[in-house]
Design an enzyme around this catalytic site. Sequence first.
Site, PDB file in Angstrom:
ATOM      1  N   ASP A 147      25.123 -34.503  31.360  1.00 49.00           N
ATOM      2  CA  ASP A 147      25.787 -33.305  31.893  1.00 49.00           C
ATOM      3  C   ASP A 147      24.834 -32.124  32.078  1.00 49.00           C
ATOM      4  OD1 ASP A 147      28.342 -34.277  32.270  1.00 49.00           O
ATOM      5  OD2 ASP A 147      29.063 -33.667  30.294  1.00 49.00           O
TER       6      ASP A 147
ATOM      7  N   LYS B 232      32.371 -26.563  31.554  1.00 48.93           N
ATOM      8  CA  LYS B 232      32.616 -27.295  32.801  1.00 48.93           C
ATOM      9  C   LYS B 232      33.906 -28.103  32.679  1.00 48.93           C
ATOM     10  CE  LYS B 232      31.599 -31.670  31.331  1.00 48.93           C
ATOM     11  NZ  LYS B 232      32.572 -32.788  31.321  1.00 48.93           N
TER      12      LYS B 232
ATOM     13  N   GLY C 218      30.006 -28.131  26.379  1.00 47.34           N
ATOM     14  CA  GLY C 218      29.469 -26.959  25.687  1.00 47.34           C
ATOM     15  C   GLY C 218      28.016 -27.132  25.269  1.00 47.34           C
ATOM     16  N   GLY C 219      27.714 -28.253  24.618  1.00 42.74           N
ATOM     17  CA  GLY C 219      26.346 -28.512  24.174  1.00 42.74           C
ATOM     18  C   GLY C 219      25.377 -28.640  25.337  1.00 42.74           C
TER      19      GLY C 219
END
Length: 284
Positions: A137, A10, A102-103
Amino acid sequence: METTEKAPAKLNLFLDTPYNHADGLQEWNMVMTSVDLADYVKIETKPGKRAISVHTDTGFLPNDSRNLAYQAAKLLQHEFHVQAGAKIRIKKNIPVAAGMGGGSSDAAAVLRGLNNLWNLGVSKKQLAELGLQIDSDVPYCVYSQTAYVYGKGERIQLLRQLPAMYFVIAKPKLSVSTPKILRQIDHKSLDHLEIEGILDAIKQNDFTKICANVGNVLEPVTGQMHPQILQLKDRILRYGAEAAQMSGTGPTVFGICRKESRAQHLVNSLKGFCPEVYLVRPVN
């Protein structure tokens, strides 16, 4: 049974944090979009065995309960009393500790994948609300499409797809700790931004207006600690991007180009200066 989920990176086209909640969590005001740089999350499940394991193809990530993908599987298992475990394998393409989620995207992929494999029948909205327990997120990453994100990160308003554009993503050779950056914030001294400009620009499908209204109030905060981030942004603008800014808490900086040829020129210009450079498009 097994499934493979795509977990896109993102970017924050817009980021502001007006204040802290009483519980210490940030109030967010963001516009996010997902791009076609993605991890791939393969999930296998067997009934009766409740063990959860995570394996990644990088040595930089924990494989235990510190991993957000592990936490996502554990959360669903606990919430829905599932008598099955999960073996999770993550092929990493998104840079680690880069401000690109990413995580969180991996965790959201596990939520989506296990929702199907375990036949939980949970809506995306419910998955997003659960995801907030993992990271702010994760709710957005459950949807992974352009959205206005507010509240503690759990309030998601989907927006129309972006006009044709290219992002050139540059990750400098440093990692940034999000908790450390958030602890530095003095909300009263931040130069807060108005989100209406970018929301209107996306609604009008206006590329030029989108470029004029991107913003990230955390850029000066991280930039003060790591001046090379601001130097990288200046370089991206000098090399011809129509707009540039840091994503999330950094250190990744992205440039926006209308034409692929200009974006490719930007990639070529940055390659000698920055170890990780990617040319991507928004996920539509």
